[in-house]
Motif scaffolding. Structure first.
Motif, PDB file in Angstrom:
ATOM      1  N   ILE A  31     -28.113  21.636  22.908  1.00  0.00           N
ATOM      2  CA  ILE A  31     -27.284  20.983  21.888  1.00  0.00           C
ATOM      3  C   ILE A  31     -26.764  19.647  22.402  1.00  0.00           C
ATOM      4  CG2 ILE A  31     -25.101  21.152  20.624  1.00  0.00           C
ATOM      5  CD1 ILE A  31     -25.638  24.200  20.444  1.00  0.00           C
ATOM      6  N   PHE A  32     -26.285  19.628  23.641  1.00  0.00           N
ATOM      7  CA  PHE A  32     -25.691  18.432  24.225  1.00  0.00           C
ATOM      8  C   PHE A  32     -26.699  17.292  24.355  1.00  0.00           C
ATOM      9  CE2 PHE A  32     -23.981  16.253  28.148  1.00  0.00           C
ATOM     10  CZ  PHE A  32     -22.885  15.686  27.524  1.00  0.00           C
ATOM     11  N   VAL A  33     -27.906  17.606  24.813  1.00  0.00           N
ATOM     12  CA  VAL A  33     -28.893  16.538  24.987  1.00  0.00           C
ATOM     13  C   VAL A  33     -29.579  16.174  23.672  1.00  0.00           C
ATOM     14  CG1 VAL A  33     -29.271  17.052  27.422  1.00  0.00           C
ATOM     15  CG2 VAL A  33     -30.781  18.057  25.727  1.00  0.00           C
ATOM     16  N   SER A  34     -29.456  17.023  22.664  1.00  0.00           N
ATOM     17  CA  SER A  34     -30.029  16.699  21.356  1.00  0.00           C
ATOM     18  C   SER A  34     -29.258  15.586  20.659  1.00  0.00           C
ATOM     19  CB  SER A  34     -30.038  17.939  20.464  1.00  0.00           C
ATOM     20  OG  SER A  34     -30.962  18.871  20.939  1.00  0.00           O
ATOM     21  N   LEU A  35     -27.998  15.416  21.011  1.00  0.00           N
ATOM     22  CA  LEU A  35     -27.206  14.367  20.359  1.00  0.00           C
ATOM     23  C   LEU A  35     -27.830  12.988  20.534  1.00  0.00           C
ATOM     24  CD1 LEU A  35     -23.607  15.636  21.142  1.00  0.00           C
ATOM     25  CD2 LEU A  35     -24.799  15.688  18.946  1.00  0.00           C
ATOM     26  N   PRO A  36     -28.088  12.527  21.756  1.00  0.00           N
ATOM     27  CA  PRO A  36     -28.730  11.207  21.862  1.00  0.00           C
ATOM     28  C   PRO A  36     -30.231  11.248  21.548  1.00  0.00           C
ATOM     29  CG  PRO A  36     -28.255  12.050  24.050  1.00  0.00           C
ATOM     30  CD  PRO A  36     -27.665  13.019  23.060  1.00  0.00           C
ATOM     31  N   LEU A  37     -30.896  12.362  21.861  1.00  0.00           N
ATOM     32  CA  LEU A  37     -32.345  12.436  21.720  1.00  0.00           C
ATOM     33  C   LEU A  37     -32.782  12.510  20.264  1.00  0.00           C
ATOM     34  CD1 LEU A  37     -34.966  12.573  23.387  1.00  0.00           C
ATOM     35  CD2 LEU A  37     -34.776  15.054  23.281  1.00  0.00           C
ATOM     36  N   CYS A  38     -32.128  13.329  19.489  1.00  0.00           N
ATOM     37  CA  CYS A  38     -32.556  13.558  18.107  1.00  0.00           C
ATOM     38  C   CYS A  38     -31.700  12.832  17.082  1.00  0.00           C
ATOM     39  CB  CYS A  38     -32.534  15.054  17.797  1.00  0.00           C
ATOM     40  SG  CYS A  38     -33.599  16.018  18.871  1.00  0.00           S
ATOM     41  N   CYS A  39     -30.424  12.663  17.390  1.00  0.00           N
ATOM     42  CA  CYS A  39     -29.499  12.080  16.407  1.00  0.00           C
ATOM     43  C   CYS A  39     -29.166  10.623  16.700  1.00  0.00           C
ATOM     44  CB  CYS A  39     -28.210  12.896  16.362  1.00  0.00           C
ATOM     45  SG  CYS A  39     -28.458  14.634  15.998  1.00  0.00           S
ATOM     46  N   GLY A  40     -29.423  10.158  17.901  1.00  0.00           N
ATOM     47  CA  GLY A  40     -29.098   8.788  18.267  1.00  0.00           C
ATOM     48  C   GLY A  40     -27.622   8.584  18.551  1.00  0.00           C
ATOM     49  N   GLN A  85     -25.830   5.270  24.399  1.00  0.00           N
ATOM     50  CA  GLN A  85     -25.458   4.336  25.463  1.00  0.00           C
ATOM     51  C   GLN A  85     -25.097   5.082  26.753  1.00  0.00           C
ATOM     52  OE1 GLN A  85     -23.795   4.801  22.629  1.00  0.00           O
ATOM     53  NE2 GLN A  85     -21.586   4.761  22.924  1.00  0.00           N
ATOM     54  N   TYR A  86     -24.797   6.367  26.641  1.00  0.00           N
ATOM     55  CA  TYR A  86     -24.515   7.202  27.817  1.00  0.00           C
ATOM     56  C   TYR A  86     -25.693   8.119  28.131  1.00  0.00           C
ATOM     57  CZ  TYR A  86     -19.817   5.754  26.512  1.00  0.00           C
ATOM     58  OH  TYR A  86     -18.721   5.017  26.173  1.00  0.00           O
ATOM     59  N   GLY A  87     -26.862   7.720  27.736  1.00  0.00           N
ATOM     60  CA  GLY A  87     -28.051   8.556  27.866  1.00  0.00           C
ATOM     61  C   GLY A  87     -28.379   8.962  29.289  1.00  0.00           C
ATOM     62  N   LYS A  88     -28.251   8.060  30.241  1.00  0.00           N
ATOM     63  CA  LYS A  88     -28.576   8.395  31.638  1.00  0.00           C
ATOM     64  C   LYS A  88     -27.622   9.450  32.180  1.00  0.00           C
ATOM     65  CE  LYS A  88     -31.753   5.147  32.305  1.00  0.00           C
ATOM     66  NZ  LYS A  88     -33.126   5.416  32.584  1.00  0.00           N
ATOM     67  N   VAL A  89     -26.339   9.307  31.858  1.00  0.00           N
ATOM     68  CA  VAL A  89     -25.349  10.275  32.329  1.00  0.00           C
ATOM     69  C   VAL A  89     -25.589  11.629  31.664  1.00  0.00           C
ATOM     70  CG1 VAL A  89     -22.890  10.824  32.397  1.00  0.00           C
ATOM     71  CG2 VAL A  89     -23.642   8.486  32.798  1.00  0.00           C
ATOM     72  N   ILE A  90     -25.785  11.613  30.348  1.00  0.00           N
ATOM     73  CA  ILE A  90     -26.044  12.859  29.622  1.00  0.00           C
ATOM     74  C   ILE A  90     -27.329  13.509  30.132  1.00  0.00           C
ATOM     75  CG2 ILE A  90     -26.666  13.789  27.356  1.00  0.00           C
ATOM     76  CD1 ILE A  90     -24.704  11.757  26.144  1.00  0.00           C
ATOM     77  N   GLY A  91     -28.341  12.715  30.388  1.00  0.00           N
ATOM     78  CA  GLY A  91     -29.594  13.250  30.919  1.00  0.00           C
ATOM     79  C   GLY A  91     -29.425  13.868  32.290  1.00  0.00           C
ATOM     80  N   GLY A  92     -28.694  13.200  33.165  1.00  0.00           N
ATOM     81  CA  GLY A  92     -28.465  13.739  34.511  1.00  0.00           C
ATOM     82  C   GLY A  92     -27.686  15.039  34.486  1.00  0.00           C
ATOM     83  N   ILE A  93     -26.640  15.070  33.679  1.00  0.00           N
ATOM     84  CA  ILE A  93     -25.862  16.307  33.553  1.00  0.00           C
ATOM     85  C   ILE A  93     -26.714  17.400  32.919  1.00  0.00           C
ATOM     86  CG2 ILE A  93     -23.889  17.359  32.360  1.00  0.00           C
ATOM     87  CD1 ILE A  93     -22.443  14.646  32.724  1.00  0.00           C
ATOM     88  N   GLY A  94     -27.505  17.042  31.922  1.00  0.00           N
ATOM     89  CA  GLY A  94     -28.361  18.021  31.254  1.00  0.00           C
ATOM     90  C   GLY A  94     -29.412  18.611  32.174  1.00  0.00           C
ATOM     91  N   ILE A  95     -29.983  17.785  33.042  1.00  0.00           N
ATOM     92  CA  ILE A  95     -30.972  18.300  33.993  1.00  0.00           C
ATOM     93  C   ILE A  95     -30.310  19.295  34.944  1.00  0.00           C
ATOM     94  CG2 ILE A  95     -32.443  17.688  35.955  1.00  0.00           C
ATOM     95  CD1 ILE A  95     -33.018  15.026  34.452  1.00  0.00           C
ATOM     96  N   GLY A  96     -29.161  18.924  35.477  1.00  0.00           N
ATOM     97  CA  GLY A  96     -28.449  19.818  36.398  1.00  0.00           C
ATOM     98  C   GLY A  96     -28.039  21.129  35.747  1.00  0.00           C
ATOM     99  N   MET A  97     -27.492  21.046  34.549  1.00  0.00           N
ATOM    100  CA  MET A  97     -27.056  22.258  33.858  1.00  0.00           C
ATOM    101  C   MET A  97     -28.247  23.101  33.404  1.00  0.00           C
ATOM    102  SD  MET A  97     -23.835  22.244  34.122  1.00  0.00           S
ATOM    103  CE  MET A  97     -23.299  23.468  32.957  1.00  0.00           C
ATOM    104  N   GLY A  98     -29.344  22.460  33.026  1.00  0.00           N
ATOM    105  CA  GLY A  98     -30.545  23.203  32.653  1.00  0.00           C
ATOM    106  C   GLY A  98     -31.106  23.989  33.827  1.00  0.00           C
TER     107      GLY A  98
END
Length: 168
Positions: free
Chosen positions: A50-59, A63-76
């Protein structure tokens, strides 16, 4: 190595059958520990998706995509191993109950060997039967989607500067 593990598994099974009535052992707590790890991993995996779908699917928040991606990879990746924690912590009460009921004399070496064998069986059981596999699938999907956010795929792509009259 495989023969020693097979003997250990057989020994644990024999111990469990010999001690049919373990008074100090709470079967419901054991099952809850195994299921709790799997449910925890599933919940973390769903939240990552859900968290990574916000920038990926909804746009949103791209602007915080790198941070969200890094956190998402770690949490995944964390969602993959959360069921392991439930399996690792569930066997010590079983071994303690078996030794305290004096079904068989227990030394520290025997207790440690039984705990390791029980943990091995618990890990197999958690990932194959108690929905640990679902936590793995959701964790991998979440981490993969987070990688897509880091690479600015789909709607996570940052808007480029419009080339206007000033650039000529």
């Amino acid at each position: 190595m495989f023969g020693a593990r097979s003997c250990l598994v057989a020994h644990i099974a024999a111990l469990a059958l010999a001690c049919e009535d373990l008074q100090d052992f709470d079967e419901k707590a054991y099952a809850a520990s195994l299921l709790g790890g799997s449910v925890g991993g599933i919940v973390v995996g769903i939240l990552v998706i859900i968290f990574v779908s916000l920038p990926l699917c909804c746009g949103v928040l791209k602007q915080y995509g790198k941070v969200i991606g890094g956190i998402g990879i770690g949490m995944g990746l964390l969602a993959l191993i959360i069921p392991l924690f439930g399996a690792m912590g569930s066997c010590v009460p079983f071994v303690d109950a078996a030794c305290n009921d004096a079904c068989t004399p227990c030394t520290e070496e025997v207790k440690e060997a039984w705990a390791k064998g029980c943990q091995t069986l618990g890990i197999i059981f958690v990932y194959l039967v108690v929905f640990g596999w679902a936590a793995c699938i959701l964790g991998i999907v979440g981490a993969s989607m987070a990688c897509c956010v880091c690479c600015q795929c789909c709607k996570a792509k940052l808007d480029e500067e419009p080339q206007g009259k000033d650039s000529e």
